[in-house]
Design a protein around this motif. Structure first.
Motif, short mmCIF file in Angstrom:
data_model
loop_
_atom_site.label_atom_id
_atom_site.label_comp_id
_atom_site.label_asym_id
_atom_site.label_seq_id
_atom_site.Cartn_x
_atom_site.Cartn_y
_atom_site.Cartn_z
N ASP A 11 0.83 -1.20 0.00
CA ASP A 11 0.00 0.00 0.00
C ASP A 11 0.86 1.25 0.00
O ASP A 11 0.42 2.32 0.42
N GLY A 12 2.10 1.14 -0.49
CA GLY A 12 2.97 2.30 -0.53
C GLY A 12 3.70 2.54 0.76
O GLY A 12 4.24 3.63 0.97
N SER A 13 3.75 1.57 1.66
CA SER A 13 4.38 1.78 2.95
C SER A 13 5.90 1.81 2.88
O SER A 13 6.55 2.03 3.90
N GLU A 14 6.47 1.58 1.69
CA GLU A 14 7.92 1.67 1.57
C GLU A 14 8.42 3.05 1.98
O GLU A 14 9.45 3.19 2.65
N ALA A 15 7.67 4.10 1.59
CA ALA A 15 8.06 5.47 1.95
C ALA A 15 7.99 5.66 3.46
O ALA A 15 8.83 6.34 4.06
N LEU A 16 6.98 5.06 4.08
CA LEU A 16 6.84 5.14 5.53
C LEU A 16 8.01 4.44 6.21
O LEU A 16 8.57 4.94 7.19
N ALA A 17 8.41 3.30 5.67
CA ALA A 17 9.54 2.56 6.23
C ALA A 17 10.83 3.36 6.10
O ALA A 17 11.67 3.35 7.00
N ARG A 18 11.00 4.07 4.98
CA ARG A 18 12.20 4.87 4.80
C ARG A 18 12.25 6.03 5.80
O ARG A 18 13.30 6.31 6.38
N SER A 19 11.11 6.69 6.01
CA SER A 19 11.07 7.78 7.00
C SER A 19 11.37 7.25 8.39
O SER A 19 12.10 7.88 9.16
N LEU A 20 10.81 6.10 8.70
CA LEU A 20 11.05 5.49 10.01
C LEU A 20 12.53 5.18 10.20
O LEU A 20 13.10 5.43 11.26
N ALA A 21 13.17 4.64 9.16
CA ALA A 21 14.59 4.30 9.24
C ALA A 21 15.43 5.54 9.51
O ALA A 21 16.31 5.54 10.39
N VAL A 22 15.17 6.62 8.78
CA VAL A 22 15.94 7.85 8.93
C VAL A 22 15.72 8.47 10.32
O VAL A 22 16.67 8.87 11.00
N ASN A 23 14.46 8.54 10.75
CA ASN A 23 14.16 9.19 12.02
C ASN A 23 14.65 8.41 13.22
O ASN A 23 15.15 9.00 14.19
N LEU A 24 14.52 7.09 13.17
CA LEU A 24 15.01 6.29 14.29
C LEU A 24 16.51 6.49 14.48
O LEU A 24 16.98 6.71 15.60
#
Length: 201
Positions: A11-24
């Motif tokens: 559902d396009g969550s790849e972008a969400l995963a990328r943001s999560l990776a950077v922010n964490l």
């Protein structure tokens, strides 16, 4: 509850995963924490933290709450993609769902994952019979829940409260709490979470 890292749904969550990776990684390094130290503080396995920082998927809700609590940052800050201005329309079809218990409990943000905020707005859905328990949030955090449909019990630090469609509740969420669907249909809740003050600079 187990807290395992899930694969990104289609559902396009790849972008969400990328943001999560950077922010964490940004929050962790900003606080001078090693992956091992954050694992110890949060109770999350190092392998799960490594997977998140490598963009390996969007983890479950319980895991993310543990991480945000250990870092003392608002939950939504883990997904922040920067600041926005003007008007933002969020389409249901394009929503990014976070889930627990194999999809029996889902959370959908009703605000963009952008910028820093002290108030967050979510749609929660619980399958019949589902109980979702949550660790204490940061001191001063409150939850205001309105029941759009279904019958639920809200477990708070001062007892359990039965709510029906149209009912609402406000409680201090800096103690362990939970949500239970006591009806026969999917329950839909709207949650406004307020933080007492900004948790990070």
């Amino acid at each position: 509850m187990t807290a395992t890292t899930a694969q990104p749904p289609p559902d396009g969550s790849e972008a969400l995963a990328r943001s999560l990776a950077v922010n964490l990684r940004r929050f962790r390094l900003g606080q001078g924490l090693s992956v091992e130290r954050l694992a110890a503080l949060s109770g999350v396995d190092r392998s799960d933290l490594d997977a998140i920082e490598q963009g390996g998927g969007v983890p479950t809700i319980p895991l993310l709450w543990k991480v945000s609590h250990a870092l003392e940052v608002p939950f939504s800050s883990l997904f922040s993609a920067g600041h926005s201005s003007g008007t933002t329309v969020l389409r249901r079809a394009e929503s990014k769902l976070l889930n627990a218990q194999e999809g029996k409990f889902t959370s959908r943000a009703l605000f963009p994952f952008e910028g820093e905020r002290r108030v967050e707005f979510y749609e929660l859905r619980l399958a019949p019979g589902t109980l979702e328990l949550t660790d204490a949030h940061a001191a001063g955090t409150t939850e205001n829940i309105a029941v759009a449909s279904g019958s639920v019990e809200i477990l708070t630090g001062d007892g359990d409260h039965r709510l029906e469609e149209g009912d609402s509740i406000l409680f201090e969420a800096d103690a362990p709490h939970g949500y239970r669907n006591v009806g026969t249909d999917t329950a839909v809740l709207y949650l406004v979470m307020s933080y007492a003050e900004p948790l990070f600079a």
